[in-house]
Design a protein around this motif. Structure first.
Motif, PDB file in Angstrom:
ATOM      1  N   GLU A  19       0.818  -1.224   0.000  1.00 26.27           N
ATOM      2  CA  GLU A  19       0.000   0.000   0.000  1.00 26.27           C
ATOM      3  C   GLU A  19       0.844   1.263   0.000  1.00 26.27           C
ATOM      4  N   ARG A  20       2.058   1.164   0.548  1.00 29.21           N
ATOM      5  CA  ARG A  20       2.933   2.334   0.674  1.00 29.21           C
ATOM      6  C   ARG A  20       3.732   2.632  -0.588  1.00 29.21           C
ATOM      7  N   PHE A  21       3.754   1.688  -1.524  1.00 26.27           N
ATOM      8  CA  PHE A  21       4.658   1.846  -2.674  1.00 26.27           C
ATOM      9  C   PHE A  21       3.908   1.906  -4.001  1.00 26.27           C
ATOM     10  N   PRO A  22       4.482   2.643  -4.955  1.00 26.44           N
ATOM     11  CA  PRO A  22       3.820   2.751  -6.260  1.00 26.44           C
ATOM     12  C   PRO A  22       4.089   1.557  -7.174  1.00 26.44           C
ATOM     13  N   ASP A  23       3.281   1.505  -8.194  1.00 22.47           N
ATOM     14  CA  ASP A  23       3.442   0.528  -9.271  1.00 22.47           C
ATOM     15  C   ASP A  23       4.887   0.570  -9.792  1.00 22.47           C
ATOM     16  N   GLY A  24       5.475  -0.577  -9.979  1.00 25.79           N
ATOM     17  CA  GLY A  24       6.827  -0.617 -10.553  1.00 25.79           C
ATOM     18  C   GLY A  24       7.941  -0.659  -9.513  1.00 25.79           C
ATOM     19  N   THR A  25       7.594  -0.583  -8.219  1.00 27.21           N
ATOM     20  CA  THR A  25       8.631  -0.629  -7.171  1.00 27.21           C
ATOM     21  C   THR A  25       9.390  -1.967  -7.230  1.00 27.21           C
ATOM     22  N   VAL A  26      10.700  -1.866  -7.110  1.00 27.88           N
ATOM     23  CA  VAL A  26      11.535  -3.075  -7.126  1.00 27.88           C
ATOM     24  C   VAL A  26      12.214  -3.205  -5.763  1.00 27.88           C
ATOM     25  N   LYS A  57       0.616  -2.564  -9.775  1.00 31.73           N
ATOM     26  CA  LYS A  57      -0.723  -2.195  -9.309  1.00 31.73           C
ATOM     27  C   LYS A  57      -1.582  -1.931 -10.545  1.00 31.73           C
ATOM     28  N   PRO A  58      -2.033  -2.988 -11.163  1.00 28.48           N
ATOM     29  CA  PRO A  58      -2.742  -2.827 -12.436  1.00 28.48           C
ATOM     30  C   PRO A  58      -4.084  -2.121 -12.254  1.00 28.48           C
ATOM     31  N   ARG A  59      -4.415  -1.260 -13.241  1.00 28.32           N
ATOM     32  CA  ARG A  59      -5.695  -0.545 -13.164  1.00 28.32           C
ATOM     33  C   ARG A  59      -6.845  -1.457 -13.583  1.00 28.32           C
ATOM     34  N   ARG A 114     -11.000  -8.744  -7.829  1.00 21.62           N
ATOM     35  CA  ARG A 114     -10.112  -7.746  -8.422  1.00 21.62           C
ATOM     36  C   ARG A 114      -8.692  -7.875  -7.853  1.00 21.62           C
ATOM     37  N   VAL A 115      -7.701  -7.798  -8.730  1.00 23.41           N
ATOM     38  CA  VAL A 115      -6.312  -7.850  -8.257  1.00 23.41           C
ATOM     39  C   VAL A 115      -5.913  -6.441  -7.843  1.00 23.41           C
ATOM     40  N   LYS A 116      -5.633  -6.261  -6.550  1.00 23.03           N
ATOM     41  CA  LYS A 116      -5.219  -4.934  -6.069  1.00 23.03           C
ATOM     42  C   LYS A 116      -3.740  -4.722  -6.318  1.00 23.03           C
ATOM     43  N   ALA A 117      -3.002  -5.792  -6.133  1.00 23.35           N
ATOM     44  CA  ALA A 117      -1.553  -5.692  -6.328  1.00 23.35           C
ATOM     45  C   ALA A 117      -1.041  -7.059  -6.748  1.00 23.35           C
ATOM     46  N   LEU A 118       0.036  -7.002  -7.499  1.00 29.07           N
ATOM     47  CA  LEU A 118       0.631  -8.231  -7.978  1.00 29.07           C
ATOM     48  C   LEU A 118       2.125  -8.163  -7.724  1.00 29.07           C
ATOM     49  N   ILE A 119       2.666  -9.218  -7.147  1.00 28.55           N
ATOM     50  CA  ILE A 119       4.092  -9.200  -6.810  1.00 28.55           C
ATOM     51  C   ILE A 119       4.773 -10.334  -7.565  1.00 28.55           C
ATOM     52  N   VAL A 120       5.778  -9.975  -8.335  1.00 25.32           N
ATOM     53  CA  VAL A 120       6.514 -11.006  -9.076  1.00 25.32           C
ATOM     54  C   VAL A 120       7.906 -11.117  -8.478  1.00 25.32           C
TER      55      VAL A 120
END
Ligand code: BT5
Length: 230
Positions: A19-26, A57-59, A114-120
């Motif tokens: 929740e604290r980090f934006p899309d694309g954070t590594v 964090k896909p829209r 709904r996928v709120k966040a996805l972690i790879v």
């Protein structure tokens, strides 16, 4: 990019803090004390290896398998640049000469459907030692190429390929599936050894899907979710 010297697991860190980090954070760690794979299997993450996770964090609603394939293809392309020819063992294990060089794990955080966040999460054996119990099954880039590799250079290379694949295939998911299938060592029509309720059996692959294989064995069609070693 967030870097840790030591952390339990980069996937776990993003699952707890997405929740604290934006899309694309590594998130990268030099060592993980509780690295894990699918179904909670242990992932050895000693110093010298590349252990990282990327937050998405896909829209729109997405299929987590799209991202696992994306990174599997990106890792193979990056290795190709280092002149290492690897294959994918279904679904997303990176193998060279019958030994596992890298593994990928995607985890979704859902709100209803709904996928709120996805972690790879991606783990690559680079300069690290391979633990004794995996000596027969795993290999490092250093052992393959007889030299050490700069972890951050490899990370940037993988991320660069992943970004360009994302741009190219986000609206053409089927096309990425075709690229991924072309990199799999298993092909439709192949005879494989698979696990059926814990027992090893032979069967023929009828169809390869992202999360299962349809296998014909003794005249019966079976849905297979895990393979034995090649
Ligand atoms: C995977 O699981 O291959 C996914 C591994 C993902 C690891 C990354 S590292 C960064 C991020 N943070 C995490 O905590 N995880 C991700 P799976 O297909 O379930 O394979 C697990 C199996 O691979 C184990 O049961 C071992 O047999 C084998 N294994 C464990 N450590 C290994 C290693 N370092 N190299 C090769 N094989 C390994």
């Amino acid at each position: 990019m967030i870097t840790f010297d030591e952390i339990p697991s980069t996937n776990l860190y993003l699952k707890e803090n997405y929740e604290r980090f934006p899309d694309g954070t590594v998130v990268v760690a030099l060592t993980q004390t509780m690295g894990y794979g699918r179904e909670g299997r242990r992932w050895y993450s000693p110093r010298g290896g590349l252990w990282f996770s990327v937050l998405f964090k896909p829209r729109q609603s997405v299929d987590p398998h799209f991202y696992t394939k994306l990174f599997a293809v990106a890792v193979l392309r990056a290795l190709e640049r280092l002149r290492v020819r690897a294959d994918l063992k279904w679904p997303n294990d990176v193998y060279v000469h019958g030994k596992k060089l890298a593994g990928i794990l995607a985890e979704g955080i859902f709100e209803g459907r709904r996928v709120k966040a996805l972690i790879v999460g991606v783990g690559v054996n680079v300069n690290n030692e391979i633990p004794k119990e995996l000596a027969e099954k795993a290999i490092s880039l250093k052992a393959l190429t007889s030299k050490e590799w700069e972890l951050m250079t490899l990370l940037r290379l993988i991320l660069r390929y992943a970004r360009s694949l994302l741009r190219k295939y986000s609206k053409k998911k089927e096309a990425l599936t075709r690229v991924w299938k072309g990199m799999l060592m298993q092909k439709e029509g192949d005879e494989i050894l698979f696990l059926d309720e814990g027992k090893e059996k032979w069967g023929r692959i009828v169809k390869i899907a992202s999360d299962h294989l349809l296998v014909e064995s003794n005249g019966e069609l079976k849905k297979v979710c895990s393979l034995s070693l090649p």
